[in-house]
Design an enzyme around this catalytic site. Structure first.
Site, PDB file in Angstrom:
ATOM      1  CE  LYS A 287      10.962  -2.287   8.140  1.00  0.00           C
ATOM      2  NZ  LYS A 287       9.990  -3.051   8.793  1.00  0.00           N
TER       3      LYS A 287
ATOM      4  CE  LYS B 274       7.986  -1.679   4.650  1.00  0.00           C
ATOM      5  NZ  LYS B 274       7.409  -2.629   5.602  1.00  0.00           N
TER       6      LYS B 274
ATOM      7  CG  ASP C  82       5.705  -8.509  10.172  1.00  0.00           C
ATOM      8  OD1 ASP C  82       4.807  -8.443  10.974  1.00  0.00           O
ATOM      9  OD2 ASP C  82       5.711  -7.405   9.508  1.00  0.00           O
TER      10      ASP C  82
ATOM     11  CB  THR D 252      10.831   1.940   6.824  1.00  0.00           C
ATOM     12  OG1 THR D 252      10.659   1.155   7.944  1.00  0.00           O
ATOM     13  CG2 THR D 252      10.378   1.521   5.371  1.00  0.00           C
TER      14      THR D 252
ATOM     15  CE  LYS E 162       5.311  -5.010  12.083  1.00  0.00           C
ATOM     16  NZ  LYS E 162       4.992  -5.084  10.824  1.00  0.00           N
TER      17      LYS E 162
ATOM     18  CG  ASP F  83       9.220  -5.670   5.411  1.00  0.00           C
ATOM     19  OD1 ASP F  83       8.847  -6.798   5.140  1.00  0.00           O
ATOM     20  OD2 ASP F  83       8.306  -4.914   6.314  1.00  0.00           O
TER      21      ASP F  83
ATOM     22  CD  GLU G 153       9.596  -7.108   8.901  1.00  0.00           C
ATOM     23  OE1 GLU G 153       8.655  -7.175   9.462  1.00  0.00           O
ATOM     24  OE2 GLU G 153      10.547  -6.366   8.847  1.00  0.00           O
TER      25      GLU G 153
ATOM     26  NE  ARG H 153      -0.401   0.043   4.916  1.00  0.00           N
ATOM     27  CZ  ARG H 153      -0.497   1.141   5.746  1.00  0.00           C
ATOM     28  NH1 ARG H 153      -1.395   2.140   5.489  1.00  0.00           N
ATOM     29  NH2 ARG H 153       0.088   1.293   6.877  1.00  0.00           N
TER      30      ARG H 153
ATOM     31  CG  ASP I 133      10.108  -1.880  11.900  1.00  0.00           C
ATOM     32  OD1 ASP I 133      10.776  -0.558  11.524  1.00  0.00           O
ATOM     33  OD2 ASP I 133       9.678  -2.231  11.151  1.00  0.00           O
TER      34      ASP I 133
ATOM     35  CG  ASP J  63      10.234   3.690  11.091  1.00  0.00           C
ATOM     36  OD1 ASP J  63       9.502   2.827  11.263  1.00  0.00           O
ATOM     37  OD2 ASP J  63      10.279   3.820   9.950  1.00  0.00           O
TER      38      ASP J  63
END
Length: 628
Positions: free
Chosen positions: A430, A432, A513, A405, A537, A460, A488, A295, A590, A592
């Site tokens: 990190k 993406k 994850d 990220t 999480k 990730d 990840e 997204r 993670d 942020d």
């Protein structure tokens, strides 16, 4: 009279749970079997299981001498001792200052239900190992196991902090099924311990004489549980567990033993009126669009929940995560204002353990809503005691580190963003990836070239690769010397075999994850060797209480862990940071998300200084209200 008719007769008089089934774990009759009760002495059986695991592994000897004492480390920090007036197994107390064999203590723990012996065995075994034994015995038919071991018997400081031991009928049934089917000398030893139980006033009393029952029971104020393997002479063995929390059939003080809640001192702040829940929809703009394989976000859309006792307010957050958990703001709001509010109706702020139990049992799924209320209740409890949330959880550490990220973009944009983030003070980046396997290699190489060798890089994929693409990309980056710290969720969440396939074929650690929401998911990852680390999480697992369990289970099995977050504000991230402060992870976390906000929707709370998150010194999360 059948079980169903008995349950109808006591309907409304308390909480009653039953699990009846075969020794292979197949349920035959269940009633409220997933609802967790305070465990009382039923937690002693998983402790014994964990002890035998360590004996089989060579970490303990069944005959090793153990010094008998009454000074133990609390799960909440500090020390505690067992109350001898509430422990009706005097033989252990007569050994104070002496040494006895470990198996002698185990016998006292199970057959006479000695509280002191239990804490001595637990000290040898470890709370994490005991909880792991319980969690791994979860039955396939249990959708969301709530049973947990988090502290010793009579650990009053932990009880005040809301750290409790819980057991559901299905949870105890799983343990009994595991013991009943365990092969070898350890299985036989455990079954003989249970058969020697000298407290036989529940299940054995209602069976024909000389029926063998391998059982463990427990009592406390309003609590009466029993669960066992019943071996009739003329039928196949079966498992029966009954857990009750009610005023029916209360025993006198002589038998009403084990870890009484009445021994706790009053809370630091008075007040017992019912809590009030209020929800607030908020939208906060990001200073930069956040793009992943799933997204693109330009705002944080979230639901804040406020739990008030009339004097203090605790805060929690339910983020909107359509593409991961499926939780929406409207759904979370409906769950909080509907079944969760109903579950907490009439409950004052003093009993955190009971409130958290009710929240988790109020609805199926709705993990964001449960997370928000769980955190708000913890926040409120901390504020009522005048403590920070991380202090309430047992920590004195006032800051934690986070990565940052780099969202999905072309190679030039990512390299520029990486350089900017290093200049901002971040040393763990990190990236993406996962939208284009062929282009991911070049993008990562460009970032590494731009930032130099010192900052750590992690990737990730957000489930974006196939297993073969994952191996191809990761090996290419390894060969290029890009020094990737971890990757990840390289493949689809449900493809544990695929993730295990990747893990076996690359040298870079793999972080699970989206594959892990709760205990059952983590157990599956551990059993399949599907990952090297897990990302916990709060919005995935349902709050601080479930998150602690996941971190403890991962640690017990040698699995690395980090704590992550969704796109959340300072409320959700602040709670996760407090958790990390109290439960340190194996690498940089993670957290942020709130750094990306141009404007915070709340006043107070955490603040960022490069890669450091500074926790507030004010009570609770330090949040003082909304900015709008």
């Amino acid at each position: 009279m059948g079980i169903a008719e008995l349950l109808r007769q006591v309907d409304g008089a308390g909480e009653f749970g039953v699990w009846l089934g075969r020794l292979d774990g197949t349920p035959v009759f269940v009633h409220e079997a997933e609802r967790a009760h305070y465990s009382a002495s039923t937690m002693k059986l998983p402790v014994a299981m964990a002890m035998m695991r360590k004996v089989d592994a060579g970490d303990l000897s069944i005959f090793q001498p153990v010094a008998v004492h009454n000074d133990f480390e609390s799960a909440a920090g500090g020390r505690f001792g067992v109350n001898p007036d509430e422990d009706e197994a005097p033989k252990t107390w007569k050994q104070l200052g002496k040494k006895v064999p470990l198996n002698w203590l185990a016998t006292e723990m199970i057959t006479r239900s000695s509280n002191l012996a239990t804490d001595l065995v637990l000290e040898q075994v470890g709370i994490l190992a005991a909880h792991a034994a319980l969690a791994e015995a979860t039955l396939p038919s249990s959708p969301a196991p709530e049973s947990k071991i988090q502290r010793g018997i009579d650990d009053v400081p932990a009880a005040r902090a809301g750290i409790s031991n819980l057991m559901s009928p299905a949870g105890l049934a799983g343990v009994l099924v595991a013991v009943g089917n365990q092969e070898g000398e350890s299985g036989e030893y455990l079954r003989e311990l249970l058969a020697g139980n000298q407290w036989n006033g529940e299940i054995p009393a209602l069976l024909p004489k000389r029926t063998r029952v391998e059982h463990k029971n427990g009592w406390d104020t309003r609590i009466r549980h029993d669960g066992g393997i019943v071996r009739p002479k003329d039928a196949d063995p079966f498992v029966l567990v009954v857990c009750t929390t009610s005023d029916l059939g209360r025993r006198g003080a002589a038998a009403d033993r084990v870890d009484r809640a009445r021994s706790l001192e009053p809370p630091a702040q008075p007040g017992g009126s019912a809590v009030k829940l209020t929800t607030h929809l908020v939208s906060a703009p990001l200073h930069t669009p956040f793009v992943t394989a799933l997204r693109t976000a330009t705002h944080v859309e979230s639901l804040l929940v406020e739990v008030s006792d009339g004097e203090h307010s605790g805060w929690g957050e339910a983020p909107q995560v359509w593409k991961v958990t499926g939780d929406s703001l409207a759904g979370s709001q409906a769950c909080i204002e509907g079944p969760i509010t109903t579950a907490l109706d009439g409950l004052g702020p003093d009993d955190l353990t009971e409130a958290l139990r009710r929240v988790q049992g109020a609805a199926v799924g709705n993990l964001g809503a449960k997370d928000a209320v769980d955190v708000a209740l913890h926040d409120l409890a901390a504020r009522r005691r005048g403590q920070t949330l991380h202090g309430f959880l047992g920590s004195t550490v006032g800051e934690v580190r986070t990565d940052v990220t780099l969202s999905v973009g072309d190679a030039d944009a990512l390299a520029e963003a990486g350089t900017a983030r290093v200049a901002d003070g971040f040393d763990v980046l990190k990236i993406k990836v996962g939208t284009d396997a062929a282009g991911d290699i070049e993008r990562v190489r460009r970032v590494r070239d731009a930032i130099g060798p010192e900052p750590r890089l992690r990737l990730d994929a957000n489930q974006g690769w196939t297993r073969r693409e994952a191996v191809t990309v990761i090996r290419a980056l390894e060969d290029a010397g890009c020094a990737i710290e971890l990757v990840e969720q390289p493949v689809a969440a449900a493809d544990l075999d695929g993730m295990a396939w990747v893990t076996d074929r690359v040298g870079t650690p793999i972080l699970a994850d989206e594959s892990v929401y709760g205990v059952r998911d983590l157990v599956a990852v551990i059993r399949r060797g599907a990952a090297d680390l897990v990302n916990v999480k709060l919005a995935k697992c349902g709050g601080l209480a479930p998150a602690r369990t996941l971190l403890e289970l991962a640690r017990e099995h040698g699995l690395g862990a980090i704590v992550g977050c969704m796109m959340e504000s300072h409320v959700g991230v602040g709670a996760a940071a407090a958790l990390v402060s109290a439960y340190p992870t194996t690498t940089v976390n993670d957290l942020d998300a709130a750094w990306w906000l141009r404007d915070a929707p709340v006043t107070g709370g955490i603040r960022y200084d490069g890669s450091l998150i500074h926790l507030p010194s004010a009570p609770g999360l330090g949040v003082t209200g909304l900015t709008v």
